[in-house]
Design an enzyme around this catalytic site. Structure first.
Site, mmCIF file in Angstrom:
data_model
loop_
_atom_site.group_PDB
_atom_site.id
_atom_site.type_symbol
_atom_site.label_atom_id
_atom_site.label_comp_id
_atom_site.label_asym_id
_atom_site.label_seq_id
_atom_site.Cartn_x
_atom_site.Cartn_y
_atom_site.Cartn_z
ATOM 1 N N TYR A 101 -0.357 -5.709 -0.799
ATOM 2 C CA TYR A 101 -0.324 -5.090 -2.128
ATOM 3 C C TYR A 101 0.336 -6.071 -3.090
ATOM 4 O O TYR A 101 1.325 -6.721 -2.733
ATOM 5 C CB TYR A 101 0.490 -3.786 -2.109
ATOM 6 C CG TYR A 101 0.612 -3.181 -3.493
ATOM 7 C CD1 TYR A 101 -0.353 -2.307 -3.969
ATOM 8 C CD2 TYR A 101 1.676 -3.534 -4.342
ATOM 9 C CE1 TYR A 101 -0.274 -1.782 -5.244
ATOM 10 C CE2 TYR A 101 1.756 -3.022 -5.620
ATOM 11 C CZ TYR A 101 0.782 -2.140 -6.068
ATOM 12 O OH TYR A 101 0.856 -1.641 -7.332
ATOM 13 N N GLU A 189 -3.000 -5.428 -11.235
ATOM 14 C CA GLU A 189 -2.801 -5.108 -9.819
ATOM 15 C C GLU A 189 -3.921 -5.661 -8.938
ATOM 16 O O GLU A 189 -5.094 -5.577 -9.291
ATOM 17 C CB GLU A 189 -2.740 -3.579 -9.659
ATOM 18 C CG GLU A 189 -2.501 -3.107 -8.240
ATOM 19 C CD GLU A 189 -2.663 -1.594 -8.108
ATOM 20 O OE1 GLU A 189 -1.645 -0.888 -8.198
ATOM 21 O OE2 GLU A 189 -3.806 -1.125 -7.917
#
Ligand code: GDP
Ligand code: MN
Length: 376
Positions: A101, A189
């Protein structure tokens, strides 16, 4: 403002962040042509601006034309969190070894930009943050727009213990933060950032949110907005120069000044009501603005009563009163209006309204009590 993954990928490319090649398809034959060009296996990805797309069946791997056709039709018919799928991204399937992530975003508590990364990628990061907070690593920018390589090693070593990955990962994070700062993002992101079996890193997903207040600086981005995800009332309000945010309740509000508008919402809640919107008509006193504001509020059929709360400074109360009269003439107003005016030209305003059988209140509390009662 949010943009679709296929557009975010274009920005990733522009900044040199490695992505799997592919393109958008609107029908099966386009999808087949793209897959032939890039080679199987491919991944089909529904382009929707809501989270949990993969879990909802919006991301599928296809090894051949038959699978591609079946998945395409299936995804095209999905409704993900209320949204239909118009476009499907077809990308070369990555041979994923591990998912990470990573995101650059704003830490509102620390007043700083932060890069968040975890070797636990792909899954719900919120879950990991709760169950294993030690697996989430953070690098704070301390007000700078670039990664400070002196403070960097502990962070990159924690996320990528394998030394061969540290340099390429650092490059990706530098590029991601460049993109974040250059475009005034609120979020950039990559989830998942993946490593394939050859040891190469790729962004397998791309999510970028922009600060609406800075969009005027980015003429290349403004038009990427997908109007399907915008509230039509909010769009119309913006076109009419009104600050408007739709809410869940049934008490409509027209207020001048953002501070007073916030205070009005608080008092409505305090006295047992639920506001239907935030609306700041601003400091000018154009009667037309009251008319537009009323028209937009009345488009929301949940609204049972409307409060007009004006503190006249630059705004003249009599202009507001004229706006109310004009609105009554031009619009069908099926719900009661409660008006509270104070400040510049208050007397004139009250006179105009009284002559037209509209009662006014002098205190905010009385007016809010009344409007909440009328909404019940
Ligand atoms: P999201 O659910 O909207 O976040 O969609 P993602 O694009 O992140 O995809 C969800 C999951 O699908 C990823 O975490 C991967 O596990 C998987 N996935 C996405 N792209 C690929 C790919 O190219 N190859 C493989 N094998 N899996 C993929
Ligand atoms: Mn994802």
């Amino acid at each position: 403002m949010k943009i679709h993954e296929y557009l975010a990928i274009d920005l990733f490319r522009k900044f040199g962040i490695p992505v799997a090649g592919g393109r958008i398809a609107e029908n099966v034959s386009e999808a087949v042509a793209i897959a032939q060009e890039i080679g199987y296996p491919v991944v089909l990805k529904a382009q929707v601006l809501v989270g949990g797309r993969g879990k909802a069946g919006g991301v599928k791997l296809a090894k051949n034309k038959e699978e591609l056709t079946a998945h395409f039709n299936q995804i095209k018919n999905l409704v993900i969190k209320g949204y239909s799928v118009d476009k499907i991204l077809i990308v070369r399937a990555l041979d994923i070894k591990k998912e990470f992530y990573s995101a650059v975003t704003i830490d509102q508590v620390k007043n700083d930009v932060v890069l968040i990364a975890s070797a636990e990628g792909g899954v719900d990061i919120e879950e990991t943050a709760k169950s294993h907070p030690e697996k989430i690593h953070k690098y704070y920018f301390h007000g700078h727009n670039e990664i400070d390589l002196k403070r960097w090693p502990p962070f990159i070593k924690a996320v990528f213990p394998d030394p061969t990955l540290q340099e390429p990962a650092t490059k990706i994070f530098q590029k991601l933060s460049n993109l974040f700062f250059e475009y005034d993002c609120s979020l950039a992101e990559i989830n998942p950032l993946v490593i394939d079996h050859k040891g190469e890193l790729y962004a397998a997903d791309a999510k970028i949110n922009f600060d609406d207040n800075a969009l005027y600086r980015h003429t290349d981005i403004q038009f990427l907005r997908d109007m399907k995800y915008e509230d039509p009332d909010e769009v119309e309000a913006k076109q009419n120069d009104l600050s408007f945010v739709k809410m869940e309740g049934n008490v409509g509000c027209i207020v001048n000044g953002a501070g007073l508008a916030m205070a009005t919402l608080d008092i409505i809640k305090l006295l047992g009501g639920e506001p239907a919107n935030f609306l700041d008509v601003g400091g000018s006193s154009n009667p037309k603005k009251v008319l537009n504001a009323l028209r937009i509020i009345l488009q929301n059929k949940k609204v049972k009563s409307i409060l007009i709360n004006i503190f006249g400074g630059i705004t003249r109360c009599d202009d507001i009163a004229m706006g109310i009269l004009q609105a009554r003439k031009e619009l069908d107003i099926p719900v009661p209006l409660v008006v509270r005016l104070t400040g510049t030209n208050e007397k004139e305003a009250k006179k105009i309204l009284a002559e037209n059988n509209i009662n006014t209140f002098s205190t905010m509390r009385e007016a809010v009590q009344k409007v909440v009662e009328l909404a019940k």
